[in-house]
Design a protein around this motif. Structure first.
Motif, short mmCIF file in Angstrom:
data_model
loop_
_atom_site.label_atom_id
_atom_site.label_comp_id
_atom_site.label_asym_id
_atom_site.label_seq_id
_atom_site.Cartn_x
_atom_site.Cartn_y
_atom_site.Cartn_z
N GLU A 155 0.83 -1.19 0.00
CA GLU A 155 0.00 0.00 0.00
C GLU A 155 0.87 1.25 0.00
OE1 GLU A 155 -2.40 -0.27 3.49
OE2 GLU A 155 -2.99 -2.33 3.06
N ASN A 156 0.30 2.37 -0.39
CA ASN A 156 1.04 3.63 -0.36
C ASN A 156 1.23 4.16 1.05
OD1 ASN A 156 1.42 3.73 -3.09
ND2 ASN A 156 -0.43 4.89 -3.49
N GLN A 157 0.43 3.72 1.99
CA GLN A 157 0.52 4.17 3.37
C GLN A 157 1.41 3.22 4.17
OE1 GLN A 157 -0.78 7.06 4.45
NE2 GLN A 157 -1.46 7.40 2.36
N THR A 158 2.60 3.68 4.52
CA THR A 158 3.49 2.89 5.36
C THR A 158 3.70 3.63 6.67
OG1 THR A 158 5.50 3.91 4.53
CG2 THR A 158 4.69 1.99 3.34
N THR A 159 4.17 2.92 7.67
CA THR A 159 4.45 3.56 8.95
C THR A 159 5.93 3.44 9.26
OG1 THR A 159 3.94 1.51 10.13
CG2 THR A 159 2.15 3.10 9.88
N GLU A 160 6.42 4.42 9.98
CA GLU A 160 7.83 4.39 10.37
C GLU A 160 8.02 3.41 11.52
OE1 GLU A 160 9.91 8.14 10.61
OE2 GLU A 160 10.98 7.42 12.38
N ILE A 161 9.00 2.54 11.39
CA ILE A 161 9.33 1.58 12.43
C ILE A 161 10.40 2.15 13.34
CG2 ILE A 161 10.31 -0.71 12.89
CD1 ILE A 161 9.06 -1.59 10.18
N THR A 162 11.47 2.67 12.75
CA THR A 162 12.56 3.27 13.51
C THR A 162 13.44 4.09 12.58
OG1 THR A 162 14.27 2.81 15.19
CG2 THR A 162 14.19 1.33 13.28
N ARG A 163 14.40 4.78 13.17
CA ARG A 163 15.38 5.54 12.38
C ARG A 163 16.66 5.64 13.16
NH1 ARG A 163 13.67 11.21 10.78
NH2 ARG A 163 11.71 10.23 10.26
N GLY A 164 17.74 5.91 12.46
CA GLY A 164 19.04 6.08 13.11
C GLY A 164 20.16 5.71 12.17
N LYS A 165 21.37 5.75 12.70
CA LYS A 165 22.56 5.43 11.92
C LYS A 165 22.74 3.92 11.86
CE LYS A 165 27.46 6.56 11.68
NZ LYS A 165 28.52 7.34 12.32
#
Length: 143
Positions: free
Chosen positions: A98-108
């Motif tokens: 789908e075009n709608q995704t959710t952020e799981i995490t972020r970082g280096k």
């Protein structure tokens, strides 16, 4: 994927590779731009589907033989050495059609584990699923 009980008995693998023609598509977070191999070679005349397919099949076969011989660490080393994500800030989003995704995490991204899990700075658990996006691409291309 084909399963029998809790065991995977077979899988299909697909590779999308633009060789001679760059497709016209609308980019998104996961595929911001597209190109063809022909755009990156010094002699585009040599960049033909038959030749590229033959080379690709030989390389896949050679790597499959390495895997069967137990040379998995060499293959994962090739993968890590060629990663453009290690050491860079990334965002992991849910893997969905789908075009709608959710952020799981972020970082280096600090590294890629032996099971292809992603080790992200200051995160206790490695990421085992999702789609990675370079943070700086998002910062420069947000609407």
């Amino acid at each position: 994927i084909q399963c029998r009980g809790n065991f995977i008995t077979g899988a299909a693998l697909g590779i999308g590779l633009n060789i001679e023609t760059t497709p016209i598509i609308t980019g998104d977070w996961f595929v911001p731009e597209v190109a063809a191999l022909k755009d990156f070679v010094s002699n585009p005349v040599k960049c033909k589907q038959g030749e590229i397919f033959g080379r690709l099949i030989r390389i896949i076969y050679e790597n499959y033989r390495r895997y069967l011989a137990g040379d998995y660490s060499e293959l994962i080393g090739f993968y890590r050495d060629r990663s453009m994500l290690i050491g860079r800030d990334i965002i992991i989003r849910s893997d969905t059609t789908e075009n709608q995704t959710t952020e799981i995490t972020r970082g280096k991204l600090l590294g890629i584990g032996d099971d292809l899990e992603l080790h992200i700075e200051d995160k206790f658990e490695p990421v085992i699923s999702g789609r990675a996006i370079l943070q700086n691409w998002i910062d420069t291309n947000q609407d």
